[in-house]
Design a protein around this motif. Sequence first.
Motif, PDB file in Angstrom:
ATOM      1  N   CYS A  10     -35.096  53.819  -7.661  1.00  0.00           N
ATOM      2  CA  CYS A  10     -36.702  53.922  -7.268  1.00  0.00           C
ATOM      3  C   CYS A  10     -37.311  54.796  -7.533  1.00  0.00           C
ATOM      4  O   CYS A  10     -38.654  55.002  -7.312  1.00  0.00           O
ATOM      5  CB  CYS A  10     -36.773  53.555  -5.834  1.00  0.00           C
ATOM      6  SG  CYS A  10     -36.096  54.816  -4.852  1.00  0.00           S
ATOM      7  N   CYS A  44     -36.030  49.877   0.625  1.00  0.00           N
ATOM      8  CA  CYS A  44     -35.208  50.493  -0.303  1.00  0.00           C
ATOM      9  C   CYS A  44     -34.046  51.145   0.261  1.00  0.00           C
ATOM     10  O   CYS A  44     -34.162  51.960   1.206  1.00  0.00           O
ATOM     11  CB  CYS A  44     -36.050  51.271  -0.999  1.00  0.00           C
ATOM     12  SG  CYS A  44     -35.041  52.132  -2.439  1.00  0.00           S
ATOM     13  N   CYS A  47     -33.829  55.279  -0.995  1.00  0.00           N
ATOM     14  CA  CYS A  47     -34.819  56.279  -0.632  1.00  0.00           C
ATOM     15  C   CYS A  47     -35.069  56.010   0.782  1.00  0.00           C
ATOM     16  O   CYS A  47     -35.664  56.795   1.690  1.00  0.00           O
ATOM     17  CB  CYS A  47     -36.112  56.422  -1.254  1.00  0.00           C
ATOM     18  SG  CYS A  47     -37.133  55.139  -1.334  1.00  0.00           S
ATOM     19  N   HIS A  51     -40.673  49.523  -1.152  1.00  0.00           N
ATOM     20  CA  HIS A  51     -41.454  49.354  -2.413  1.00  0.00           C
ATOM     21  C   HIS A  51     -42.134  48.071  -2.329  1.00  0.00           C
ATOM     22  O   HIS A  51     -41.708  47.150  -1.856  1.00  0.00           O
ATOM     23  CB  HIS A  51     -40.536  49.568  -3.468  1.00  0.00           C
ATOM     24  CG  HIS A  51     -39.938  50.834  -3.521  1.00  0.00           C
ATOM     25  ND1 HIS A  51     -40.565  52.170  -3.768  1.00  0.00           N
ATOM     26  CD2 HIS A  51     -38.634  51.224  -3.324  1.00  0.00           C
ATOM     27  CE1 HIS A  51     -39.617  53.292  -3.666  1.00  0.00           C
ATOM     28  NE2 HIS A  51     -38.505  52.804  -3.532  1.00  0.00           N
TER      29      HIS A  51
HETATM   30 ZN   LIG Z   1     -36.623  53.691  -3.039  1.00  0.00          ZN
END
Ligand SMILES: [Zn+2]
Length: 65
Positions: A10, A44, A47, A51
């Motif tokens: 990402c 996600c 992280c 998103h």
């Molecule tokens: Zn991410």
Amino acid sequence: MSTETKGRKCAGKRRYRTLQQALATVERLVAAGAYRERLNAYPCQFCGGHHVGHLGPNTGRRKRT
Ligand SMILES: [Zn+2]
């Protein structure tokens, strides 16, 4: 082939703290003329954020005639 399982997929993407924020962005894009079907808000695993993904213009998944 390629083993890029770990790493930040990402990287460079816009991150949202909550799914609500990502969904709000989807709504904004839809209001701006985007197709809701082509937008995807998702959590996600890399992280820990969220998103908004864009599906390609030619996703011929469902074919109805
Ligand atoms: Zn991410």
